[in-house]
Motif scaffolding. Sequence first.
Motif, PDB file in Angstrom:
ATOM      1  N   TYR A  47       0.834  -1.248   0.048  1.00  0.00           N
ATOM      2  CA  TYR A  47      -0.103   0.021   0.032  1.00  0.00           C
ATOM      3  C   TYR A  47       0.782   1.098   0.077  1.00  0.00           C
ATOM      4  O   TYR A  47       0.552   2.295  -0.541  1.00  0.00           O
ATOM      5  CB  TYR A  47      -0.928   0.157   1.177  1.00  0.00           C
ATOM      6  N   HIS A  51      -0.845   2.473  -3.089  1.00  0.00           N
ATOM      7  CA  HIS A  51      -2.114   2.853  -2.512  1.00  0.00           C
ATOM      8  C   HIS A  51      -3.154   1.909  -2.281  1.00  0.00           C
ATOM      9  O   HIS A  51      -3.838   1.906  -1.182  1.00  0.00           O
ATOM     10  CB  HIS A  51      -2.511   4.339  -3.095  1.00  0.00           C
ATOM     11  N   ASP A  52      -3.577   1.286  -3.524  1.00  0.00           N
ATOM     12  CA  ASP A  52      -4.661   0.367  -3.203  1.00  0.00           C
ATOM     13  C   ASP A  52      -4.732  -0.599  -4.564  1.00  0.00           C
ATOM     14  O   ASP A  52      -3.419  -0.721  -5.282  1.00  0.00           O
ATOM     15  CB  ASP A  52      -5.953   1.096  -3.338  1.00  0.00           C
TER      16      ASP A  52
END
Length: 215
Positions: A47, A51-52
């Motif tokens: 992450y 981030h995602d």
Amino acid sequence: MTTTRGRLDKRSAILEAAGKVFTRQGYELAGVDAIAQLAGVAKPTVYNHFHDKETLFRTVMRDGAGRTAARIIAALDTIDDDADLAAELTRVAHLVIECQLSDEGWALQRLLYAEAGRFADLYDDVVSQGGVPVVNALAGRLARLANRGHLDIDDVMTAASQFMALVAGDLPALSRLGTRPVPADELDRAVVAGVSTFLRAFAVSREARAGEGQV
């Protein structure tokens, strides 16, 4: 410097692992836990870099398209302007197809098709990273051949797209979307037919070149 290198190494490991997990399980079932484990990093590290999961997936697809494009462009760079035109285009077409038949290339294509409904804009991203640079590069090589009097082309961009379609358009069917090896004789027939059709449309005849030399 060591910290930067370590960060880049982790990023590469995550992308490689993600590509394998996404290919094996698809986007929906692929878990960040599995990706982190395969990459040998902690889940928060994934992450921190991406981030995602969606960002990671998009990066995998774009980077993969860019790598394939780079290999194809390297093959196009080997075109010899002074070699026999038909033989040279056939040789380079085979090199281009070898790049397209890579396991990574087909895996990414199948992922792209499978997730088209979920990521409607991803196709354009992949084309911008892969297809567009290849067509641009090929257009430049064709323009050079035209300047040397070998080809008669008004629109090199269109001609480049047509060349790729003619020599590689049968690959999805021949390889069952990359799920089976393409027999060498079938591949050769497809390439020869594509190059022959392209040259019938754009090659300058020897007589025409000889006439230009006499002017």
